[in-house]
Design a protein around this motif. Structure first.
Motif, PDB file in Angstrom:
ATOM      1  N   ARG B   8       0.856  -1.197   0.000  1.00  0.00           N
ATOM      2  CA  ARG B   8       0.000   0.000   0.000  1.00  0.00           C
ATOM      3  C   ARG B   8       0.890   1.243   0.000  1.00  0.00           C
ATOM      4  O   ARG B   8       2.049   1.195   0.395  1.00  0.00           O
ATOM      5  N   PRO B   9       0.347   2.366  -0.499  1.00  0.00           N
ATOM      6  CA  PRO B   9       1.179   3.579  -0.557  1.00  0.00           C
ATOM      7  C   PRO B   9       1.801   3.904   0.804  1.00  0.00           C
ATOM      8  O   PRO B   9       1.209   3.645   1.854  1.00  0.00           O
ATOM      9  N   LEU B  10       2.985   4.474   0.772  1.00  0.00           N
ATOM     10  CA  LEU B  10       3.793   4.704   1.975  1.00  0.00           C
ATOM     11  C   LEU B  10       2.997   5.299   3.122  1.00  0.00           C
ATOM     12  O   LEU B  10       3.119   4.863   4.274  1.00  0.00           O
ATOM     13  N   GLU B  12       0.013   5.075   3.895  1.00  0.00           N
ATOM     14  CA  GLU B  12      -0.943   4.162   4.528  1.00  0.00           C
ATOM     15  C   GLU B  12      -0.225   3.123   5.370  1.00  0.00           C
ATOM     16  O   GLU B  12      -0.858   2.394   6.136  1.00  0.00           O
TER      17      GLU B  12
END
Ligand SMILES: Cc1ncc(COP(=O)(O)O)c(C=O)c1O
Ligand SMILES: Cc1ncc(COP(=O)(O)O)c(C=O)c1O
Lengths: 445, 481, 481, 445
Positions: B8-10, B12
């Motif tokens: 997941r994107p950093l 998150e």
């Protein structure tokens, strides 16, 4: 032939399938008189062992920063690069892929670029970042182009003399070619004075270019200067040291319209000047003038979140002569390295690196100016670099001596600032130790 | 296998208080920050970056990498990009501390090895291009174009000629017109013939004393060598103009034909294509330029010069256009190019082009019956096939083919470029691919033509996502978190 | 994404005449081979190896790698293996030329940095184990066991006692009995209680003057610390025996409890577990040993000794058992262990064990209601849960769970070991995993218990293969091409 | 804490879920009197920057082989390692995975090990290879154990004095412990004489251990010696230099029952002695006595070809005290490196490396013995190493001088062979150049 898989058998089989007798036939479309009739005059091929020895020999004739305590800066910095940055960036899936034209086969790069854009906007306080430009200098030039286009003002661009001299030279190259004046406002006491700026900007001024901290390491009164630019209806472009943003106010918080930076400090080696990383970020209203690639979030046909290159109607491959810039290949891998670096550092890490640079450099300034020979050239507070004056006015000789004593002690400023011929720039990063600083002070005393 | 952890994107993955990097304790006296910097200069809080652990960072980026196709993992026949093998030895050597750990402002006597390497590279690039002088400064091909056009402006300024136009064929790469604009020229398109060559009539029409530069990519974007090039150069020169050679396709003619010998006055190289510099997911590249003697005075500074048995950087060049980049260009890419050229030597470089052309022609011969190649039965290092027939017959478009190829484990060719070919598939195999790989690729493409249309329209089926909505992305841009 | 290119076995990719490596031309006079070597010593032909190109080799092994789960890509809770994060900085530092490029027979004065590192590591391992002296020679844990048992033989030989037996609990790792045999001992199993502790009654029964060594893993293979250890040591010592501590589970007690303090006379470490040496797909590891003062004379040679302000290797040790490995052991793994211990320091190492134990207990608390843990509600760094209930209720076995977990993107725990727990799932999360990862793993395991049995029996569904036929592999072994 | 993701919040949340107040409670099962009540006495934690400086400092106090022309061998060799080996072996999927217990999640490693086994059998001419042992020395010991078990002969093991002395020391350690005699047959003129061997073997001899080329670099009459061993009903174990097999006859072709080798030469760094790679291969009839892991080919439930660990009933985790060996963790990553190395070299590459070693070392032998001081110690043909005698009998001093002159010139043999106290061993790999050899000869003259 190091990397050619075709065997003699392959070759004949392929020629047969094509329906020609020889490879030469395949070049028939090149008129004979345009062919080279001799071998290229190049040195003979080297095997991997030979090449390794040859390059090792060349490398050995340089002095690496690791072999001398490095106090050089001026836009390229000896900051520490965590091992994880190299470990990840050396994965073939990253460095042997190309621009994500097929998003389904490039989500790794696309997400990383999206994360990069996010990190840069958070670091600078701006609305939008692109996915990278060549380097800090060309980013500064692109920012100025954006402002010229946005304001429609083609009269003048104003830059402080305290902006990196080579960045100003790049601007000079372009602006003089376009017949636009580059007005450089002197910074005799190390920073740009608001009054000087006020009298330099006019209603034909596209933008003001400031560097923070500036080339001398001094902290500029950015907020006031930005206000002056805006009063004249000019845009305010700030070139920052990303490391300084661990501690200093974000340009977005003091009115910058476009922020540019050299991203080398963020996990990229000095490598004699490149490849580096051009960072550029701007306010929402300028986004359609942004040069280069931008990654955007969307969903796929099954509603899954994903990322693609977006707003491409700005770019050369779509708009051709009407594009905002001519950039195509950018610095993807170095944007990735910066993304990894910032992920590892986090807020605390960035704060601590910045504090170490500040404290160590100020300690060094004190130490160096304690002796008879050197004195601070300017009185303004500095971040990680500072300028000292040699009372004996023998900078070159002094630096040469320091070199023999095992130091890259500083950068002589005379080549760019004749009036500072007796001065040099000293940089102290988090890697330098008190012992190294004390030893340098002794060597320069 | 599913590599889904920590992807997941950093932001998150971030959690307050988590840390990866730790910094050494401060070993100098610590005054309060306020005593060191003016309060108004200080940020209220540390930057709002994600807080992660090193294991998570490593897993995040390692797993993300598995979502990329790349030359190390996949055949990558992306036309015009020369996605050849990137030698591991070059990666090892460029990171030697004695090369990677050099500051651009070190004293020249601590840089003699580096300067010798760069000087030798200048010499080699001049020889390969059949031109007189080289600058290694430009950071990419487009930057090389721009630099040469700025030199052309300076050249004509000195001649006292006000030439305001740059011409190029309609098949030119987008950077050509864009560079012309950035350099302050008016850009004029020259038609090409149905077979993709320069339309001499149209060129004659447009050549006049306003024309500064004619830009040509030869071999061109269709992978064809324009045999009129000699004549073209004569016309341009006769009109007092300069010929610019876009060197992106040099991989076809190394040691076989030299731009300087077929009339080019200036050119750029794409070392990240021709000389195996890794593409890095979109860069870095480099864009060294080579020019004829009459243009040498205008080269940007600095240049590496030999001085006695040493080397130095010269800045003092009165007619130079000045600087185009800080420091000394994309040195790391140039070092790789040097390693590459030294690894092949003169015969080897020729073999590179011979095999690039052999591979392209072989692939063409395997595909042409199903994917007509308007330009004919022969090509240089790449060719442009058309899926128009297939589109008409089975409603399978070039884009469908590109997406379906991903399911077969191949990267897609360049599609819909150049526009002059309908449903274009621009295929460049490069010389580092084996016959087996070319056959597997051809088999896949041909197999797809037999597959049910719905299956192909639904492709890709095996990638982590399928057919993202690009319109939505552009309409409501979400460009950060 | 499908990484299927060049993944067929090497020999199927081979083609006559293809080459990757080229060698430099010979720069010395070239006599005919026959003049240099006797004809009968020469091979008729070069070895029958595959012929490949470098691009194919790189693609082959790069794509093969994507078929592995690993710590860098996946949570890997393989019980008893301590699959913790392997720090990238250690990989960088161990490959410094000043460490990687050293010949074992260099003069000692050109090795002072390396010898200092190894000497310091000896000191640190003695302190962590609470023991007196260390040898870094053994190449893995099992090799450490063997070395210590050989020392025990020498020790009793010197005492003039003929002790022929080694005892260990039935839960012991297979290397314990195997090492006993290789060392020439008779191996005798000691029962453990239903809760997995040593059955003191059985131990008392088997302790006599034939017993040389009692081997114990504490914390044991069930992840429980045997609180009887003090008493056990007394019994063994009273019977004139030695206590051997299998240190594979040291990750639970670093800085918390020391084998030397709870009665162990000798022990081995698994630096590739406890001290983050990468497991390398099955090695290399290392097996440094630590022993009490009375056993020091028997340590294998060489040992690193401090001599004045320098360091040297000593071979001249009259009572030494001699050599167990050529040169100086698996130095590269030892250097990583040194980096690891220096990176954490004393408080850090304690935090490592605290977090390893915290993570294991948390996971246990999340799973126990569905997967009973016979040993109870608490554990050290790992625990053994049972799928017996699930097997009975839904016919989902430990193996089914292991396979299905792969579909969820997790590596499987160790299954069916130790045998004393039915349908055993031996789970060791390690301290480098985050709560998020532990929760995701627990959620997955619990979700699987709700899935249709057929789906689970069919697992794995997302890997390149599923449930290979191991019987066939053993019945008609095909072990080469 | 460098690698601990749990935050303070995580910790309390987890403790709550577990149902305890403190982490300390979790250690309740450890009796208080067995707890350490003080912090470990270890040096304080180092950050990555500090650690990097510290290790850099230690490394700087060694002299790397690259800094002096390296003519050292004796079982560890300065062969060239192609960059592709490091690039591939440094992928996390390889070096951070473990033994392939779950074949579905380990096909990459399993196939690589299968390929390794194939390459080793082809190189040695044997039927079966395992997936690696610790190193060449322990492989030799394991081979001897195999032969003892296979023959049931526990009387004697015969080894030539020309076998690596440290390998023989390892054997000594084990055999003397087991009360089996290790009879070492002297090799006064550099090779094992058939007659000496004939009188050494008897009907209680389990095996004969030979090294080819031997420790002195000399080529043994392997075929004849093997025949003598077999006549006595003993097994014939040969320890080879894998590089030599580019040129020399394969042990499988002259009667070896078990072949062992140190695989360091195949793409693995010298690293002060390890990790290295233990190669072992044997004839079909001995396979069930083979130590360590073996990978086998099979098919999965859908008929797809795949690979698994097989014949595990030999191994400790199944057979426990009845296992053929106690080995568990082996040298997987180094077997992978050897596999990559051999894939890159191919038949021609291996042939050429071997030829370069042979020619350069023989050239060196000539050069060195041309002077007054040095002479060849033995007259038998050598492969890549040779022994020279110092007429002045001052080997240590001579090597020290050579060191100062920039050479790792050789290995003094006195420590293992008192009778060769005036001799040293010189090794020449493909990396050494004629210039280096000539310079060495001059330095030693
Ligand atoms: C024909 C052609 N010209 C110019 C360029 C621009 O080169 P670069 O991407 O290095 O700026 C490219 C690269 O895509 C190209 O294909
Ligand atoms: C409890 C235990 N003891 C001993 C060993 C053997 O250690 P190694 O594999 O390093 O030889 C292991 C490793 O799996 C183990 O888990």
């Amino acid at each position: 032939m190091p990397y050619l898989p075709n065997t003699a058998d392959d070759e004949s089989a392929m020629l047969a399938a094509i329906g020609v007798k020889s490879i030469d036939e395949l070049f028939a479309m090149i008129p004979g008189d345009l062919r080279l009739t001799r071998p290229l005059s190049l040195p003979p091929a080297l095997t991997e062992i030979d090449l390794t020895n040859h390059l090792g020999g060349l490398a050995a004739r340089n002095v690496a920063a690791g072999q001398r305590a490095c106090f050089l800066g001026g836009g390229s910095y000896d900051h520490f690069i965590p091992a994880a940055v190299d470990a990840i960036a050396s994965r073939g899936e990253y460095y042997t892929s190309y621009t994500p034209y097929q998003p389904e086969a490039s989500q790794g790069n696309l997400q990383a670029f999206f994360e990069y854009q996010t990190l840069i906007t958070r670091l600078t306080g701006m609305d939008v970042s692109n996915a990278s430009l060549y380097d800090g200098g060309s980013a500064a030039a692109e920012a100025v182009f954006m402002c010229i286009a946005a304001t429609g003002r083609r009269g003048r661009v104003v830059a402080a003399a305290s902006v990196h001299p080579e960045y100003r030279q790049i601007l000079e190259t372009h602006l003089c070619n376009l017949g636009i004046e580059l007005l450089t406002v002197g910074t005799p006491d190390g920073v740009l004075s608001p009054d000087d700026l006020a009298s330099a900007v006019n209603d034909q001024t596209a933008c003001v270019l400031l560097q923070q901290p500036n080339f001398f390491g001094c902290v500029e009164q950015a907020e006031r200067l930005g206000a002056i630019a805006h009063q004249a209806g000019a845009k305010f472009v700030v070139s920052v040291d990303p490391i300084s943003l661990g501690l200093l106010k974000r340009p977005g918080d003091y009115g910058a319209d476009v922020v540019v930076a050299e991203g080398q400090s963020l996990g990229n080696p000095m490598a004699f000047g490149g490849p580096y990383l051009g960072i550029i970020a701007c306010r929402e209203e300028l986004v359609r003038r942004m040069p280069g690639r931008i990654t955007g979030q969307t969903t796929d046909r099954n509603g899954r979140r994903c990322w693609v290159l977006t707003l491409q109607t700005r770019e050369q491959h779509i708009r051709r002569e009407k594009a905002t810039s001519n950039i195509c290949t950018n610095q993807g891998l170095y944007a990735l390295r910066a993304t990894i670096y910032l992920s590892l550092m986090g807020p605390q890490g960035m704060r601590e690196v910045a504090e170490l640079c500040l404290r160590k450099s100020r300690y060094a300034l004190g130490k160096l100016s304690a002796g008879r020979r050197l004195s601070p050239a300017f009185s303004h507070p500095t971040f990680k670099e500072f300028v000292v004056r040699d009372r004996d006015g023998a900078v070159e000789a002094l630096l040469r001596e320091a070199g023999r004593a095992g130091f890259f002690a500083g950068i002589a400023l005379g080549r760019w600032y004749p009036e500072l011929a007796d001065c040099f720039l000293v940089t102290v990063t988090e890697k330098r130790t008190r012992d190294e600083i004390d030893a340098l002070a002794a060597a320069l005393a | 296998m599913r590599n889904i952890q920590a992807v997941r994107p950093l932001f998150e993955l971030s959690k307050p208080g988590r840390r990866a990097a730790q910094l050494p304790a401060c070993d100098v006296p610590q005054q309060p920050l306020e005593d060191l910097l003016p309060a108004e200069a200080l940020a209220a809080a540390p930057p709002a970056l994600p807080e992660l652990s090193e294991p998570d960072v490593v897993r995040h980026f390692t797993n993300l990498s598995t979502l990329n196709m790349s030359v190390d993992t996949h055949f990558y026949p992306l036309g015009s990009c020369t996605m050849k093998y990137n030698p591991k030895r070059n990666e090892r050597l460029v990171s030697l501390p004695g090369l990677a750990d050099l500051h651009p402002y070190q004293p020249v006597d601590t840089l003699q090895g580096m300067l010798e390497l760069l000087w030798r590279l200048q010499e080699m690039l001049a020889e390969i291009g059949g031109l007189h002088a080289v600058s290694l400064q430009p950071a990419a091909g487009a930057h090389g174009e721009l630099t040469c056009l700025l030199m052309a402006r300076a050249y004509y300024r000195q001649l006292g000629q006000a030439r305001s136009r740059v011409l190029a064929p309609d098949s030119a790469h987008g950077t050509n017109p864009a560079s012309a604009t950035v350099a302050g020229f008016d850009y004029v398109t020259v038609k090409s013939t149905p077979r993709g060559f320069v339309d001499l009539e149209d060129l004659r029409l447009k050549l006049d004393d306003r024309v500064a530069v004619f830009m040509i990519t030869n071999p061109n974007t269709l992978g064809m060598f324009d045999r009129q090039i000699g004549q073209i150069a004569e016309l341009v020169h006769a009109a007092g103009g300069l010929v610019y050679l876009d060197g992106a396709n040099m991989n076809a003619i190394l040691g076989i034909s030299r731009p300087g010998d077929f009339g080019a006055d200036m050119m750029h190289y794409n070392p990240h294509k021709t000389f195996s510099g890794p593409h890095g997911g979109g860069g870095p590249g480099a864009g060294p330029i080579a020019v004829r003697q009459n243009l040498e005075p205008f080269l940007p500074v600095p240049v590496v010069e030999r001085a006695g048995d040493g080397y130095r950087l010269t800045y003092d060049r009165p007619h130079s256009i000045g600087r185009v980049r800080a420091f000394f260009g994309n040195v790391g890419v140039l070092v790789r190019a040097y390693c590459y050229i030294r690894s092949y030597g003169p015969d080897g470089l020729r073999r590179v082009s011979e095999n690039a052309v052999l591979n392209a022609n072989y692939l063409l011969s395997r595909l042409k019956h199903r994917f007509p190649v308007p330009q004919g039965d022969r090509c240089m290092h790449e060719f442009v096939a058309s899926a128009a027939k297939l589109k008409a017959e089975r409603d399978i478009s070039a884009m469908d083919l590109a997406k379906r190829l991903l399911d077969y484990g191949f990267h897609a060719p360049t599609v819909y470029f150049p526009p002059i070919v309908r449903e274009a598939l621009m295929i460049e195999p490069t010389e580092t691919e084996s016959k087996e790989t070319l056959d597997a690729f051809a088999d896949a493409l041909l197999a797809i033509t037999e597959e049910p249309s719905e299956l192909v329209h639904g492709a890709p089926h095996t990638t982590v996502i399928s057919r993202p909505d690009e319109v939505q992305a552009a309409r409501q841009p979400v460009v950060k978190q």
